[in-house]
Write an enzyme that holds these catalytic residues in place. Sequence first.
Site, PDB file in Angstrom:
ATOM      1  N   ASP A 156      16.569  10.139 -21.665  1.00  0.00           N
ATOM      2  CA  ASP A 156      16.640  10.836 -22.946  1.00  0.00           C
ATOM      3  C   ASP A 156      15.778  12.114 -22.914  1.00  0.00           C
ATOM      4  O   ASP A 156      15.905  12.975 -23.781  1.00  0.00           O
ATOM      5  CB  ASP A 156      16.100   9.919 -24.063  1.00  0.00           C
ATOM      6  CG  ASP A 156      17.143   9.650 -25.129  1.00  0.00           C
ATOM      7  OD1 ASP A 156      18.206  10.292 -25.094  1.00  0.00           O
ATOM      8  OD2 ASP A 156      16.886   8.799 -26.007  1.00  0.00           O
ATOM      9  N   GLN A 167      17.034   3.354 -28.514  1.00  0.00           N
ATOM     10  CA  GLN A 167      17.712   4.064 -29.603  1.00  0.00           C
ATOM     11  C   GLN A 167      16.739   4.298 -30.769  1.00  0.00           C
ATOM     12  O   GLN A 167      16.100   3.366 -31.250  1.00  0.00           O
ATOM     13  CB  GLN A 167      18.919   3.231 -30.070  1.00  0.00           C
ATOM     14  CG  GLN A 167      19.783   3.929 -31.085  1.00  0.00           C
ATOM     15  CD  GLN A 167      20.488   5.175 -30.531  1.00  0.00           C
ATOM     16  OE1 GLN A 167      21.085   5.148 -29.463  1.00  0.00           O
ATOM     17  NE2 GLN A 167      20.409   6.278 -31.261  1.00  0.00           N
ATOM     18  N   LYS A 179      27.754   4.475 -26.167  1.00  0.00           N
ATOM     19  CA  LYS A 179      27.079   4.639 -24.868  1.00  0.00           C
ATOM     20  C   LYS A 179      27.538   3.546 -23.902  1.00  0.00           C
ATOM     21  O   LYS A 179      27.829   3.817 -22.732  1.00  0.00           O
ATOM     22  CB  LYS A 179      25.552   4.622 -25.061  1.00  0.00           C
ATOM     23  CG  LYS A 179      25.055   5.925 -25.674  1.00  0.00           C
ATOM     24  CD  LYS A 179      23.651   5.853 -26.256  1.00  0.00           C
ATOM     25  CE  LYS A 179      23.372   7.138 -27.039  1.00  0.00           C
ATOM     26  NZ  LYS A 179      22.154   7.108 -27.844  1.00  0.00           N
TER      27      LYS A 179
END
Length: 308
Positions: free
Chosen positions: A131, A108, A64
């Site tokens: 997300d 994450q 990322k």
Amino acid sequence: MDISDSNGGVTLVAQIIDGKAISAQIREELKSEIKRLTDKGVKPGLAVVLVGENPASQVYVGSKEKSCLELGIYSECYRLPENTPETELLALVDTLNHKKEVDGILVQLPLPKHINEEKVLMKIDPDKDVDGFHPINVGRMCIGNSRFLPCTPWGVQELLMRTGNDPSGKHVVVLGRSNIVGKPVANILIQKAKGANATVTICHSATKDIASITKQADILVAAIGQPEFVKANMVKDGAVVIDVGVNRIPDATTKSGTRLVGDVAFKEVSEKAKAITPVPGGVGPMTIAMLMKNTVKSAQMRAGEIKI
Ligand SMILES: NC(=O)c1ccc[n+]([C@@H]2O[C@H](COP(=O)([O-])OP(=O)(O)OC[C@H]3O[C@@H](n4cnc5c(N)ncnc54)[C@H](OP(=O)(O)O)[C@@H]3O)[C@@H](O)[C@H]2O)c1
């Protein structure tokens, strides 16, 4: 495509849906938009938070960061120790919520056991939830007024659309009902909208006679985390097969002693399907591309160009 086999017969070979190439195309499209926003003084920014040392998570976070750098997105990465208290993580999220140059926040997953994931996801400002896991964004997706779609399911939709496999009017069967893949894929594809309009059936571990349902699918999306579960006799001739699964299985012929496979028995199913995603190189690369797209969208919101 047809190819002759060694017996002189004809074997159908599916079109390979190349997620690497399609995600590269999406990233290329984003570059000019990122430059335009940056020139305007609204450089898109993403903050990524990693707690602990899960090796797969470290790889994802590294990718990322690399992708942000490549595209010209400002990025901040926080690597916190495994024993970070929940209160400390919540405080960091709060700080990022108020940081102007951060358009997107990604924590994450999975988080260490002592941290309540739901509490952390709830803490992220829904306007920075790139997300797409905050209940407000999940709700918006369900009512067809989405702000940030979750990246992997959105990537599945993009793969279909960019390969001429519009789900409209098709029977889509989704294997798996997780909150991060199965349910959102189904939700996205049932919307009365472009790129959707499908009739969707969801199967899970309590579904009886799964093969009788998967055989009805014009488009089959497998997301169950079971190596090579979907066999050729579970798939209709000419179906489009999207394999979300990523499973590591033993393989003595490789240097590492393992290899990655999807939830679909690729070789046999590719002889029956019209189109199929490989693992790796199918859905996987799309996830990061869609994350970048959400971050750019959030910056467009900050610039007052999109009102949702
Ligand atoms: N490529 C990517 O970027 C990406 C992103 C996310 C996930 N993945 C991969 O996608 C796969 C699924 O991930 P996930 O997070 O959705 O997994 P998950 O949370 O473990 O959910 C698995 C789902 O599959 C169902 N299931 C499991 N075994 C089954 C069986 N034998 N028959 C029918 N249904 C079954 C489960 O049913 P119940 O609900 O009844 O338990 C559950 O709904 C994994 O391999 C994961 O690594 C890939």
